[in-house]
Design a protein around this motif. Structure first.
Motif, mmCIF file in Angstrom:
data_model
loop_
_atom_site.group_PDB
_atom_site.id
_atom_site.type_symbol
_atom_site.label_atom_id
_atom_site.label_comp_id
_atom_site.label_asym_id
_atom_site.label_seq_id
_atom_site.Cartn_x
_atom_site.Cartn_y
_atom_site.Cartn_z
ATOM 1 N N LEU A 1 -6.573 4.729 -4.342
ATOM 2 C CA LEU A 1 -6.033 3.391 -4.133
ATOM 3 C C LEU A 1 -7.173 2.481 -3.710
ATOM 4 O O LEU A 1 -7.806 2.705 -2.679
ATOM 5 C CB LEU A 1 -4.949 3.411 -3.049
ATOM 6 C CG LEU A 1 -4.500 2.041 -2.513
ATOM 7 C CD1 LEU A 1 -3.896 1.177 -3.620
ATOM 8 C CD2 LEU A 1 -3.514 2.205 -1.355
ATOM 9 N N TRP B 1 -1.348 2.744 3.619
ATOM 10 C CA TRP B 1 -1.810 3.985 2.979
ATOM 11 C C TRP B 1 -1.667 5.173 3.938
ATOM 12 O O TRP B 1 -1.106 6.218 3.579
ATOM 13 C CB TRP B 1 -3.263 3.791 2.545
ATOM 14 C CG TRP B 1 -4.033 5.039 2.238
ATOM 15 C CD1 TRP B 1 -3.826 5.898 1.192
ATOM 16 C CD2 TRP B 1 -5.147 5.562 2.981
ATOM 17 N NE1 TRP B 1 -4.748 6.914 1.236
ATOM 18 C CE2 TRP B 1 -5.576 6.736 2.323
ATOM 19 C CE3 TRP B 1 -5.832 5.145 4.113
ATOM 20 C CZ2 TRP B 1 -6.658 7.499 2.776
ATOM 21 C CZ3 TRP B 1 -6.906 5.891 4.564
ATOM 22 C CH2 TRP B 1 -7.306 7.052 3.902
ATOM 23 N N ALA C 1 0.828 -1.206 0.000
ATOM 24 C CA ALA C 1 0.000 0.000 0.000
ATOM 25 C C ALA C 1 0.864 1.260 0.000
ATOM 26 O O ALA C 1 0.517 2.267 -0.629
ATOM 27 C CB ALA C 1 -0.929 -0.004 1.211
ATOM 28 N N THR D 1 0.732 4.169 -2.856
ATOM 29 C CA THR D 1 0.495 5.563 -2.465
ATOM 30 C C THR D 1 1.647 6.447 -2.905
ATOM 31 O O THR D 1 1.443 7.556 -3.446
ATOM 32 C CB THR D 1 0.301 5.654 -0.944
ATOM 33 O OG1 THR D 1 -0.762 4.774 -0.544
ATOM 34 C CG2 THR D 1 -0.032 7.070 -0.515
ATOM 35 N N HIS E 1 -8.677 6.450 -0.454
ATOM 36 C CA HIS E 1 -8.619 4.989 -0.328
ATOM 37 C C HIS E 1 -10.020 4.386 -0.306
ATOM 38 O O HIS E 1 -10.883 4.822 0.461
ATOM 39 C CB HIS E 1 -7.891 4.615 0.965
ATOM 40 C CG HIS E 1 -7.693 3.145 1.157
ATOM 41 N ND1 HIS E 1 -7.315 2.289 0.148
ATOM 42 C CD2 HIS E 1 -7.845 2.353 2.269
ATOM 43 C CE1 HIS E 1 -7.213 1.061 0.613
ATOM 44 N NE2 HIS E 1 -7.543 1.071 1.892
#
Length: 330
Positions: free
Chosen positions: A237, A195, A161, A165, A178
């Motif tokens: 994301l 994240w 993650a 990011t 997210h």
């Protein structure tokens, strides 16, 4: 086995080592033995081997939620690696991760006289139940985002993650939104934490995540419609590739382009991700390798070998066409 050894010009012990996947065989010898096995159509007699080893030659698999991409791919790796080592597999699935369900599933597998168990239930609620089990066979678990362990195969979802990011921030996006996975999954927690950690390290604003009930395309689609209504969002994301597909569908239905208006990154690198329109930038995880590694460790524990720490499997950023530098949305 005698015929294979004679044709390959090696001892029966060498044939046995090749058949059982031992590493202490040279590549040339291994190739000769495998060629002889193919020519003679040699198959191991599982019943005889079970008698000789005092084992059932059967591994148990306890799994939760097979329709999820990761669990399905891990199961495939488990079955293939078990078969390569001469073992059958018995699968028991559970619909709820609770104490009664897990214990009943384990008892069912023990009733089948399995030699060891692989647990594919990467849920936060499963760990304390599994830790409290007292069984006579070794258990190896699949856990995502958990610390390295000698009895669990883990994946560094948090680092994945962070890679995703950072990729979006490096393209020039002010921040990253997210679309989270469902609560209770280790993967959801680890990806959310990664994240947040990367945004904090870059001192970028953190906005509320879009929560989802499951890992499906439909959940992503509903989030995509909400994202389309907010012109401040330029980078997203998604917690998995299926949701990323749904997000892109929702955006395009509202007249927005990916990546022109919103860049989208997925997670898992499912086999279809490269064929999305546009091709999906995502985080690749080796789920098949997880299954094979879990069986390898289980066989080591069954042989009373010392359980060394299993390093977390590293993720990889795969850049395709769904991400680009930001532009202002009207």
């Amino acid at each position: 086995m005698i015929d294979v050894a004679r044709l390959a010009g090696v001892s029966q012990q060498t044939v046995s080592r090749v058949v059982n996947g031992h590493n202490n065989v040279g590549p040339d010898v291994r190739e000769r033995v495998e060629r002889a096995i193919t020519q003679l159509r040699y198959n191991r007699n599982s019943a005889a081997r079970a008698l000789a080893t005092n084992r059932s030659m059967n591994l148990g698999v306890l799994s939760y939620s097979l329709p999820v991409h990761g669990s399905t791919m891990v199961l495939f790796g488990v079955a293939e690696e078990a078969r390569r080592n001469g073992y059958a597999t018995s699968l028991v699935s559970i619909s709820d991760v609770d104490s009664d369900g897990i214990r009943a599933a384990v008892d069912t597998l023990l009733g089948d006289s399995v030699d060891g168990i692989v647990v594919l239930a990467p849920m936060s609620a499963a760990a304390p139940v599994l830790n409290g089990l007292d069984v006579d066979v070794p258990i190896v678990r699949f856990e995502q985002g958990a610390p390295a362990s000698s009895h669990a195969v883990t994946m560094d979802d948090g680092h994945g993650a962070r890679l995703a990011t950072r990729h979006l921030l490096d393209l020039g996006h002010e921040t990253v939104w997210h679309v989270a996975g469902p609560r209770g999954w280790m993967a959801s927690d680890a990806r959310r934490a990664g994240w947040l950690a990367e945004l904090a390290a870059a001192q970028r604003p953190v906005n509320p995540e879009f929560s989802t009930a499951d890992w499906t395309v439909e959940s992503g689609y509903r989030a995509g419609l909400l994202i389309a209504d907010d012109p401040s969002i330029t980078a997203v994301l998604a917690a998995n590739d299926s949701m990323a597909l749904g997000i892109m569908k929702g955006l395009t239905e509202r007249g927005l382009s990916v990546p022109g208006d919103v860049s989208v990154v997925g997670f898992d690198d499912m086999s279809e991700a490269r064929y999305f329109q546009p091709g999906l930038t995502t985080i690749r995880l080796d789920f098949d390798g997880v299954g094979r590694l879990a069986v390898d460790r289980l066989l080591q524990l069954m042989g009373s070998e010392a359980g060394e720490m299993i390093p977390a499997i590293a993720p990889e950023l795969i850049v395709r066409d769904s991400t680009t530098a930001p532009r202002a949305r009207g």
